[in-house]
Motif scaffolding. Structure first.
Motif, PDB file in Angstrom:
ATOM      1  N   PHE A  97      -4.045  11.101 -17.285  1.00 58.43           N
ATOM      2  CA  PHE A  97      -4.641  10.576 -16.058  1.00 58.43           C
ATOM      3  C   PHE A  97      -5.631   9.459 -16.375  1.00 58.43           C
ATOM      4  O   PHE A  97      -6.451   9.577 -17.294  1.00 58.43           O
ATOM      5  CB  PHE A  97      -5.376  11.682 -15.293  1.00 58.43           C
ATOM      6  N   HIS A  98      -5.541   8.382 -15.605  1.00 57.10           N
ATOM      7  CA  HIS A  98      -6.583   7.356 -15.599  1.00 57.10           C
ATOM      8  C   HIS A  98      -7.227   7.391 -14.225  1.00 57.10           C
ATOM      9  O   HIS A  98      -6.568   7.124 -13.220  1.00 57.10           O
ATOM     10  CB  HIS A  98      -6.007   5.953 -15.853  1.00 57.10           C
ATOM     11  N   ARG A  99      -8.464   7.733 -14.171  1.00 59.34           N
ATOM     12  CA  ARG A  99      -9.142   7.845 -12.884  1.00 59.34           C
ATOM     13  C   ARG A  99      -9.751   6.498 -12.496  1.00 59.34           C
ATOM     14  O   ARG A  99     -10.278   5.772 -13.335  1.00 59.34           O
ATOM     15  CB  ARG A  99     -10.210   8.938 -12.936  1.00 59.34           C
ATOM     16  N   THR A 100      -9.663   6.192 -11.222  1.00 60.78           N
ATOM     17  CA  THR A 100     -10.185   4.931 -10.705  1.00 60.78           C
ATOM     18  C   THR A 100     -11.652   4.759 -11.106  1.00 60.78           C
ATOM     19  O   THR A 100     -12.462   5.667 -10.933  1.00 60.78           O
ATOM     20  CB  THR A 100     -10.054   4.894  -9.173  1.00 60.78           C
ATOM     21  N   GLY A 101     -11.975   3.606 -11.656  1.00 59.48           N
ATOM     22  CA  GLY A 101     -13.356   3.323 -12.042  1.00 59.48           C
ATOM     23  C   GLY A 101     -13.650   3.593 -13.499  1.00 59.48           C
ATOM     24  O   GLY A 101     -14.737   3.242 -13.983  1.00 59.48           O
ATOM     25  N   ALA A 102     -12.700   4.232 -14.216  1.00 63.52           N
ATOM     26  CA  ALA A 102     -12.913   4.439 -15.653  1.00 63.52           C
ATOM     27  C   ALA A 102     -12.956   3.082 -16.352  1.00 63.52           C
ATOM     28  O   ALA A 102     -12.264   2.141 -15.966  1.00 63.52           O
ATOM     29  CB  ALA A 102     -11.803   5.315 -16.222  1.00 63.52           C
ATOM     30  N   ASP A 103     -13.770   2.985 -17.416  1.00 60.13           N
ATOM     31  CA  ASP A 103     -14.017   1.677 -18.031  1.00 60.13           C
ATOM     32  C   ASP A 103     -12.806   1.127 -18.778  1.00 60.13           C
ATOM     33  O   ASP A 103     -12.523  -0.059 -18.718  1.00 60.13           O
ATOM     34  CB  ASP A 103     -15.211   1.781 -18.998  1.00 60.13           C
ATOM     35  N   VAL A 104     -12.088   1.977 -19.487  1.00 58.47           N
ATOM     36  CA  VAL A 104     -11.040   1.511 -20.383  1.00 58.47           C
ATOM     37  C   VAL A 104      -9.668   1.812 -19.793  1.00 58.47           C
ATOM     38  O   VAL A 104      -9.385   2.928 -19.380  1.00 58.47           O
ATOM     39  CB  VAL A 104     -11.162   2.179 -21.771  1.00 58.47           C
ATOM     40  N   ILE A 105      -8.826   0.779 -19.740  1.00 62.46           N
ATOM     41  CA  ILE A 105      -7.440   0.958 -19.326  1.00 62.46           C
ATOM     42  C   ILE A 105      -6.591   0.938 -20.584  1.00 62.46           C
ATOM     43  O   ILE A 105      -6.441  -0.107 -21.237  1.00 62.46           O
ATOM     44  CB  ILE A 105      -6.993  -0.157 -18.358  1.00 62.46           C
ATOM     45  N   ASN A 106      -6.070   2.089 -20.966  1.00 59.31           N
ATOM     46  CA  ASN A 106      -5.336   2.231 -22.222  1.00 59.31           C
ATOM     47  C   ASN A 106      -3.885   2.578 -21.915  1.00 59.31           C
ATOM     48  O   ASN A 106      -3.585   3.658 -21.401  1.00 59.31           O
ATOM     49  CB  ASN A 106      -5.988   3.326 -23.073  1.00 59.31           C
ATOM     50  N   LEU A 107      -2.974   1.660 -22.235  1.00 55.47           N
ATOM     51  CA  LEU A 107      -1.550   1.886 -21.987  1.00 55.47           C
ATOM     52  C   LEU A 107      -0.784   2.182 -23.273  1.00 55.47           C
ATOM     53  O   LEU A 107       0.448   2.134 -23.283  1.00 55.47           O
ATOM     54  CB  LEU A 107      -0.940   0.674 -21.282  1.00 55.47           C
ATOM     55  N   ASP A 108      -1.506   2.510 -24.340  1.00 53.73           N
ATOM     56  CA  ASP A 108      -0.832   2.899 -25.582  1.00 53.73           C
ATOM     57  C   ASP A 108      -0.029   4.173 -25.367  1.00 53.73           C
ATOM     58  O   ASP A 108      -0.508   5.139 -24.749  1.00 53.73           O
ATOM     59  CB  ASP A 108      -1.856   3.132 -26.699  1.00 53.73           C
ATOM     60  N   ASN A 109       1.193   4.195 -25.882  1.00 55.74           N
ATOM     61  CA  ASN A 109       2.079   5.369 -25.803  1.00 55.74           C
ATOM     62  C   ASN A 109       2.368   5.790 -24.368  1.00 55.74           C
ATOM     63  O   ASN A 109       2.622   6.962 -24.090  1.00 55.74           O
ATOM     64  CB  ASN A 109       1.466   6.555 -26.571  1.00 55.74           C
ATOM     65  N   VAL A 110       2.321   4.830 -23.439  1.00 55.49           N
ATOM     66  CA  VAL A 110       2.662   5.090 -22.044  1.00 55.49           C
ATOM     67  C   VAL A 110       4.050   4.534 -21.767  1.00 55.49           C
ATOM     68  O   VAL A 110       4.359   3.404 -22.166  1.00 55.49           O
ATOM     69  CB  VAL A 110       1.633   4.444 -21.084  1.00 55.49           C
ATOM     70  N   GLN A 150      -6.101  -2.508   2.140  1.00 57.38           N
ATOM     71  CA  GLN A 150      -6.889  -2.613   3.362  1.00 57.38           C
ATOM     72  C   GLN A 150      -8.119  -1.700   3.347  1.00 57.38           C
ATOM     73  O   GLN A 150      -9.199  -2.096   3.780  1.00 57.38           O
ATOM     74  CB  GLN A 150      -6.011  -2.274   4.572  1.00 57.38           C
ATOM     75  N   ILE A 151      -7.968  -0.480   2.869  1.00 56.60           N
ATOM     76  CA  ILE A 151      -9.062   0.496   2.943  1.00 56.60           C
ATOM     77  C   ILE A 151      -9.856   0.566   1.635  1.00 56.60           C
ATOM     78  O   ILE A 151     -11.070   0.782   1.655  1.00 56.60           O
ATOM     79  CB  ILE A 151      -8.507   1.897   3.301  1.00 56.60           C
ATOM     80  N   TYR A 152      -9.179   0.381   0.507  1.00 50.34           N
ATOM     81  CA  TYR A 152      -9.838   0.532  -0.795  1.00 50.34           C
ATOM     82  C   TYR A 152      -9.629  -0.725  -1.639  1.00 50.34           C
ATOM     83  O   TYR A 152      -8.905  -0.700  -2.648  1.00 50.34           O
ATOM     84  CB  TYR A 152      -9.276   1.762  -1.532  1.00 50.34           C
ATOM     85  N   PRO A 153     -10.219  -1.850  -1.258  1.00 45.64           N
ATOM     86  CA  PRO A 153      -9.954  -3.116  -1.953  1.00 45.64           C
ATOM     87  C   PRO A 153     -10.327  -3.099  -3.428  1.00 45.64           C
ATOM     88  O   PRO A 153      -9.636  -3.706  -4.254  1.00 45.64           O
ATOM     89  CB  PRO A 153     -10.774  -4.135  -1.161  1.00 45.64           C
ATOM     90  N   GLU A 154     -11.412  -2.422  -3.801  1.00 43.63           N
ATOM     91  CA  GLU A 154     -11.802  -2.379  -5.212  1.00 43.63           C
ATOM     92  C   GLU A 154     -10.797  -1.565  -6.019  1.00 43.63           C
ATOM     93  O   GLU A 154     -10.441  -1.927  -7.153  1.00 43.63           O
ATOM     94  CB  GLU A 154     -13.210  -1.806  -5.358  1.00 43.63           C
ATOM     95  N   CYS A 155     -10.342  -0.473  -5.446  1.00 45.68           N
ATOM     96  CA  CYS A 155      -9.327   0.349  -6.103  1.00 45.68           C
ATOM     97  C   CYS A 155      -8.019  -0.434  -6.232  1.00 45.68           C
ATOM     98  O   CYS A 155      -7.334  -0.375  -7.257  1.00 45.68           O
ATOM     99  CB  CYS A 155      -9.103   1.629  -5.312  1.00 45.68           C
ATOM    100  N   TYR A 156      -7.682  -1.195  -5.184  1.00 45.86           N
ATOM    101  CA  TYR A 156      -6.480  -2.020  -5.228  1.00 45.86           C
ATOM    102  C   TYR A 156      -6.567  -3.028  -6.364  1.00 45.86           C
ATOM    103  O   TYR A 156      -5.595  -3.236  -7.110  1.00 45.86           O
ATOM    104  CB  TYR A 156      -6.277  -2.744  -3.899  1.00 45.86           C
ATOM    105  N   ALA A 192      -5.992  -1.244  -9.627  1.00 41.17           N
ATOM    106  CA  ALA A 192      -4.598  -0.807  -9.728  1.00 41.17           C
ATOM    107  C   ALA A 192      -3.674  -1.992  -9.972  1.00 41.17           C
ATOM    108  O   ALA A 192      -2.718  -1.909 -10.753  1.00 41.17           O
ATOM    109  CB  ALA A 192      -4.188  -0.067  -8.458  1.00 41.17           C
ATOM    110  N   ALA A 193      -3.951  -3.116  -9.309  1.00 45.00           N
ATOM    111  CA  ALA A 193      -3.133  -4.314  -9.507  1.00 45.00           C
ATOM    112  C   ALA A 193      -3.252  -4.817 -10.939  1.00 45.00           C
ATOM    113  O   ALA A 193      -2.273  -5.299 -11.527  1.00 45.00           O
ATOM    114  CB  ALA A 193      -3.555  -5.397  -8.521  1.00 45.00           C
ATOM    115  N   GLN A 194      -4.444  -4.703 -11.512  1.00 42.58           N
ATOM    116  CA  GLN A 194      -4.648  -5.103 -12.902  1.00 42.58           C
ATOM    117  C   GLN A 194      -3.813  -4.223 -13.834  1.00 42.58           C
ATOM    118  O   GLN A 194      -3.184  -4.720 -14.779  1.00 42.58           O
ATOM    119  CB  GLN A 194      -6.132  -4.986 -13.253  1.00 42.58           C
ATOM    120  N   ILE A 195      -3.792  -2.915 -13.561  1.00 43.65           N
ATOM    121  CA  ILE A 195      -2.992  -1.996 -14.372  1.00 43.65           C
ATOM    122  C   ILE A 195      -1.507  -2.298 -14.217  1.00 43.65           C
ATOM    123  O   ILE A 195      -0.750  -2.325 -15.200  1.00 43.65           O
ATOM    124  CB  ILE A 195      -3.291  -0.536 -13.973  1.00 43.65           C
ATOM    125  N   ALA A 196      -1.074  -2.537 -12.971  1.00 43.16           N
ATOM    126  CA  ALA A 196       0.341  -2.830 -12.722  1.00 43.16           C
ATOM    127  C   ALA A 196       0.769  -4.112 -13.427  1.00 43.16           C
ATOM    128  O   ALA A 196       1.879  -4.201 -13.978  1.00 43.16           O
ATOM    129  CB  ALA A 196       0.594  -2.938 -11.219  1.00 43.16           C
TER     130      ALA A 196
END
Length: 327
Positions: free
Chosen positions: A17-30, A43-49, A52-56
């Motif tokens: 799990f990567h929880r929204t707001g965690a500092d490090v986005i680690n895609l190793d072995n994913v 529309q409702i959660y622009p910061e979360c979007y 998430a867009a950065q991860i995508a």
């Protein structure tokens, strides 16, 4: 996850799990990313979007597959869904977005009376107005919050009454709503609720109204028992039977760009679905907390639904791993 750990601990151990707001986005072995986020996301959660867009985007650069990508999760306001479904000829109610009281009157005139006015970005029965005449229009305009949506009112019960004037069927005596889950092109039934209200949800369903101490006592002595028994039987039969026109439900989810979602719809007299909404961030309570849990066999049903979802997710992960290895 409690159910997955109990039934398939090996698969549970493969999930990170990567929880929204965690500092490090680690895609190793994913190998696969599934976004489980509130919606409509942008529309409702622009910061979360944004996160998430950065991860995508990072996943796309690595050739990793994403399920329920952030942009797709932003297609789920009522008006956006309706616009996309109208374009793709998915059976659904015509809907128009409104942002001001002036726009409400204009939209009602376009959609026609009767119609339904509700919040555009919320998956719940809050601030829902059924507008049947000019007096209702004035009341709704004064009380409405925004952003909102004006939707064509399709009275499915009335369609059943045309062919069943004696009202022998539950569907001609009550309004109803079916729910099904769609995951990667697969479909499983969830529940079939009935209600005297045009807008049907769990809280105003006949099951919820009967799931009280007073009503349970009344049922024991036979009051209104026949309809309730018939509803329970119809709900159980719906869950146990393959969903009719599953291809239409799959197409509705795919049109939004989603990979999984809960779909709420009604069955027209000919068996075709009339789709009300797609909810990719749905709530499925534990079976012991479901309405009339024992009578409906809810514990086993919810466990079966969780197992089905986990099996589909594991299959998607296995496929992604295979494709990554092949590449």
């Amino acid at each position: 996850m409690r159910r997955v750990k109990q039934r398939n601990p090996g698969f549970a151990g493969r999930i990170r799990f990567h929880r929204t707001g965690a500092d490090v986005i680690n895609l190793d072995n994913v190998a696969l990313i599934a976004f489980w986020l509130g919606d409509p996301l942008r529309q409702i959660y622009p910061e979360c979007y944004a996160e998430a867009a950065q991860i995508a985007a990072a996943a796309a650069r690595l050739g990793l597959r994403s399920l329920n990508a952030p942009d797709a999760l932003s297609n789920t306001s009522k008006s956006s869904q309706a616009l996309i479904w109208t374009r793709d000829r998915v059976p659904s109610a015509r809907s128009l977005a409104v942002r001001s009281r002036e726009e409400v009157r204009a939209a009602i005139q376009q959609v026609g009376l009767p119609c339904i006015v509700r919040l555009d970005e919320i998956h719940c029965q809050r601030n829902v107005f059924i507008v049947r005449n000019e007096r209702d229009v004035s009341t709704t305009v004064a009380a409405m919050q925004f952003p909102a949506v004006v939707s064509q009112m399709i009275d499915v019960r009335e369609q059943y009454r045309i062919s069943d004037p004696d009202r022998t069927s539950l569907f001609s005596r009550y309004h109803h709503k079916a729910r099904a889950f769609v995951f990667n092109g697969n479909v499983i039934a969830s529940h079939l609720f009935f209600s005297s209200s045009l807008i049907v949800g769990m809280s105003n369903s006949t099951f919820a109204l009967e799931d009280t101490r007073y009503r349970k006592l009344a049922c024991k002595i036979g009051l209104r028992r026949r309809d309730l028994n018939d509803m329970i039987a119809a709900d159980i039969a719906y869950f146990r039977t393959s969903v009719t026109h599953a291809d239409v439900l799959v197409g509705a989810v795919a049109a939004l760009g989603l990979d999984f979602a809960a779909l709420d719809y009604s069955l027209l007299p000919g068996g075709q679905p009339m789709i009300w909404e797609a909810n990719p961030f749905f709530h499925l309570p534990g079976g012991d907390k479901s309405v009339l849990s024992a009578a409906r066999g809810a514990v086993a049903r919810v466990d079966a639904s969780f197992d089905w979802m986990a099996d589909n997710l594991e299959a998607a992960l296995d496929q992604a791993c295979h494709e990554t290895t092949a590449a």
